[in-house]
Design a protein around this motif. Structure first.
Motif, PDB file in Angstrom:
ATOM      1  N   PRO A 157       0.913  -1.275  -0.054  1.00 40.82           N
ATOM      2  CA  PRO A 157       0.105   0.170   0.075  1.00 40.82           C
ATOM      3  C   PRO A 157       0.882   1.188  -0.040  1.00 40.82           C
ATOM      4  N   PRO A 158       0.400   2.399  -0.299  1.00 46.03           N
ATOM      5  CA  PRO A 158       1.117   3.709  -0.558  1.00 46.03           C
ATOM      6  C   PRO A 158       1.995   3.902   0.843  1.00 46.03           C
ATOM      7  N   GLU A 159       1.404   3.608   1.876  1.00 42.02           N
ATOM      8  CA  GLU A 159       1.940   4.017   3.191  1.00 42.02           C
ATOM      9  C   GLU A 159       3.317   2.963   3.514  1.00 42.02           C
ATOM     10  N   ALA A 160       3.270   2.190   2.937  1.00 39.21           N
ATOM     11  CA  ALA A 160       4.216   0.932   3.110  1.00 39.21           C
ATOM     12  C   ALA A 160       5.640   1.416   2.930  1.00 39.21           C
ATOM     13  N   ARG A 161       5.966   2.418   2.020  1.00 46.48           N
ATOM     14  CA  ARG A 161       7.272   2.808   1.823  1.00 46.48           C
ATOM     15  C   ARG A 161       7.639   3.800   2.840  1.00 46.48           C
ATOM     16  N   ALA A 162       6.687   4.772   3.160  1.00 48.24           N
ATOM     17  CA  ALA A 162       7.082   5.632   4.466  1.00 48.24           C
ATOM     18  C   ALA A 162       7.259   4.969   5.666  1.00 48.24           C
ATOM     19  N   GLN A 163       6.252   3.739   5.953  1.00 39.70           N
ATOM     20  CA  GLN A 163       6.588   2.997   7.282  1.00 39.70           C
ATOM     21  C   GLN A 163       7.861   2.237   7.191  1.00 39.70           C
ATOM     22  N   MET A 164       8.460   1.713   6.085  1.00 39.39           N
ATOM     23  CA  MET A 164       9.604   1.054   6.083  1.00 39.39           C
ATOM     24  C   MET A 164      10.798   1.971   6.139  1.00 39.39           C
ATOM     25  N   GLN A 165      10.697   3.318   5.417  1.00 38.60           N
ATOM     26  CA  GLN A 165      11.668   4.107   5.512  1.00 38.60           C
ATOM     27  C   GLN A 165      11.969   4.742   7.030  1.00 38.60           C
ATOM     28  N   LYS A 166      10.673   4.770   7.620  1.00 45.12           N
ATOM     29  CA  LYS A 166      10.938   5.169   9.208  1.00 45.12           C
ATOM     30  C   LYS A 166      11.692   4.190  10.049  1.00 45.12           C
ATOM     31  N   MET A 167      11.386   2.968   9.763  1.00 45.90           N
ATOM     32  CA  MET A 167      12.259   1.769  10.426  1.00 45.90           C
ATOM     33  C   MET A 167      13.633   1.883  10.189  1.00 45.90           C
ATOM     34  N   PHE A 168      14.016   2.065   9.105  1.00 51.44           N
ATOM     35  CA  PHE A 168      15.245   2.175   8.622  1.00 51.44           C
ATOM     36  C   PHE A 168      16.011   3.329   9.093  1.00 51.44           C
ATOM     37  N   ASP A 169      15.115   4.392   9.104  1.00 52.46           N
ATOM     38  CA  ASP A 169      15.672   5.587   9.792  1.00 52.46           C
ATOM     39  C   ASP A 169      15.858   5.601  11.322  1.00 52.46           C
ATOM     40  N   MET A 170      15.291   4.744  11.917  1.00 53.23           N
ATOM     41  CA  MET A 170      15.235   4.547  13.477  1.00 53.23           C
ATOM     42  C   MET A 170      16.475   3.724  13.645  1.00 53.23           C
ATOM     43  N   MET A 171      16.827   2.731  12.683  1.00 48.54           N
ATOM     44  CA  MET A 171      17.946   1.813  12.510  1.00 48.54           C
ATOM     45  C   MET A 171      19.212   2.431  12.526  1.00 48.54           C
ATOM     46  N   SER A 172      19.342   3.745  11.835  1.00 49.11           N
ATOM     47  CA  SER A 172      20.356   4.502  11.477  1.00 49.11           C
ATOM     48  C   SER A 172      20.877   5.158  12.631  1.00 49.11           C
ATOM     49  N   SER A 173      20.189   5.041  13.543  1.00 47.78           N
ATOM     50  CA  SER A 173      20.858   5.901  14.829  1.00 47.78           C
ATOM     51  C   SER A 173      21.587   4.822  15.754  1.00 47.78           C
ATOM     52  N   MET A 174      21.784   3.804  15.334  1.00 51.10           N
ATOM     53  CA  MET A 174      22.664   2.805  16.006  1.00 51.10           C
ATOM     54  C   MET A 174      23.758   2.538  15.112  1.00 51.10           C
ATOM     55  N   SER A 175      24.794   2.473  15.975  1.00 56.59           N
ATOM     56  CA  SER A 175      26.400   2.136  15.266  1.00 56.59           C
ATOM     57  C   SER A 175      26.585   0.434  15.963  1.00 56.59           C
ATOM     58  N   ILE A 176      27.162   0.109  14.842  1.00 57.76           N
ATOM     59  CA  ILE A 176      27.802  -1.355  15.092  1.00 57.76           C
ATOM     60  C   ILE A 176      29.217  -1.422  15.335  1.00 57.76           C
ATOM     61  N   CYS A 177      29.705  -2.082  16.158  1.00 56.15           N
ATOM     62  CA  CYS A 177      31.184  -2.377  16.595  1.00 56.15           C
ATOM     63  C   CYS A 177      31.571  -3.373  15.853  1.00 56.15           C
ATOM     64  N   LEU A 178      32.364  -3.222  14.816  1.00 54.85           N
ATOM     65  CA  LEU A 178      33.013  -4.230  14.118  1.00 54.85           C
ATOM     66  C   LEU A 178      34.449  -4.432  14.667  1.00 54.85           C
ATOM     67  N   THR A 179      34.314  -5.683  15.476  1.00 56.74           N
ATOM     68  CA  THR A 179      35.610  -5.935  16.032  1.00 56.74           C
ATOM     69  C   THR A 179      36.858  -6.543  14.858  1.00 56.74           C
ATOM     70  N   PRO A 180      38.154  -6.480  15.298  1.00 55.80           N
ATOM     71  CA  PRO A 180      39.107  -6.834  14.452  1.00 55.80           C
ATOM     72  C   PRO A 180      38.902  -8.355  14.205  1.00 55.80           C
ATOM     73  N   GLU A 181      38.227  -8.962  14.893  1.00 54.79           N
ATOM     74  CA  GLU A 181      37.859 -10.630  14.787  1.00 54.79           C
ATOM     75  C   GLU A 181      37.012 -10.937  13.512  1.00 54.79           C
ATOM     76  N   ALA A 182      35.940 -10.090  13.630  1.00 56.12           N
ATOM     77  CA  ALA A 182      34.923  -9.815  13.003  1.00 56.12           C
ATOM     78  C   ALA A 182      35.175  -9.597  11.512  1.00 56.12           C
ATOM     79  N   ALA A 183      36.101  -8.363  11.449  1.00 55.17           N
ATOM     80  CA  ALA A 183      36.598  -7.862  10.081  1.00 55.17           C
ATOM     81  C   ALA A 183      37.171  -8.870   9.659  1.00 55.17           C
ATOM     82  N   ALA A 184      37.998  -9.713  10.228  1.00 60.04           N
ATOM     83  CA  ALA A 184      38.891 -10.514   9.557  1.00 60.04           C
ATOM     84  C   ALA A 184      38.104 -11.685   8.930  1.00 60.04           C
ATOM     85  N   LYS A 185      36.970 -12.049   9.607  1.00 60.27           N
ATOM     86  CA  LYS A 185      36.012 -13.106   9.039  1.00 60.27           C
ATOM     87  C   LYS A 185      35.221 -12.735   7.974  1.00 60.27           C
TER      88      LYS A 185
END
Length: 174
Positions: free
Chosen positions: A46-74
């Motif tokens: 539905p037309p509102e699906a794009r706005a709802q999904m964008q809102k969810m992704f915008d909320m996720m963008s406020s989070m930062s991920i710690c990429l450890t050296p071990e994870a980066a190597a793998k």
């Protein structure tokens, strides 16, 4: 939805490799990600699906991920893309260029009941930034049911910080 989430996850791991030139590895540290919904259409959107999904992704963008050296190597996107075949889908890739700073792949995931998903990813990856556009088109019995296109931009913002999300380490064989 499971395939969509796998594709989004894979976009954060686009440093694996195929080809003669080794892919650029991401530097360990704190990474942020911004996802922009470029296109979302189809009979079950539905037309509102794009706005709802964008809102969810915008909320996720406020989070930062710690990429450890071990994870980066793998990190290995080819392996992660192979995991998309779990859950009853079988994925094959007709293009898979993940060399140097290049990200270019396309393929199809076949699912039960005549369903399939065509995936295309194009972009670039450096040690401190990634910019990838992904397009996914869902089909049932050969007829298109919808298209989703998104742009994912990730960047290293420094060393890991308190409050960063640190994914659990993968065990041997994962």
């Amino acid at each position: 939805m499971r395939i969509l989430m796998a594709a989004v996850t894979a976009s954060a791991l686009l440093v694996g490799g195929c080809g003669d030139k080794a892919p650029v590895k991401r530097q360990p540290g704190s990474w942020s990600q911004k996802v922009e919904i470029v296109r979302l259409d189809g009979k079950n959107n539905p037309p509102e699906a794009r706005a709802q999904m964008q809102k969810m992704f915008d909320m996720m963008s406020s989070m930062s991920i710690c990429l450890t050296p071990e994870a980066a190597a793998k990190e290995d996107v080819a392996k992660e893309m192979g995991k998309m075949s779990s859950g009853g889908s079988k994925c094959t890739f007709d293009k898979q260029d993940l060399t140097g700073q290049t990200i270019a792949l396309s393929g199809t995931c076949e699912a039960p009941k005549g369903r399939s998903l065509k995936i295309q990813m194009n972009g670039s990856s450096t040690a401190t930034a990634q910019d990838v556009t992904m397009k996914m088109e869902r089909f049932t019995a050969g007829a298109s049911e919808g298209v989703m296109e998104m742009r994912v931009r990730s960047s290293r913002t420094g060393d890991c910080k308190p409050g960063d999300i640190t994914p659990p380490a993968k065990g041997a064989g994962q």
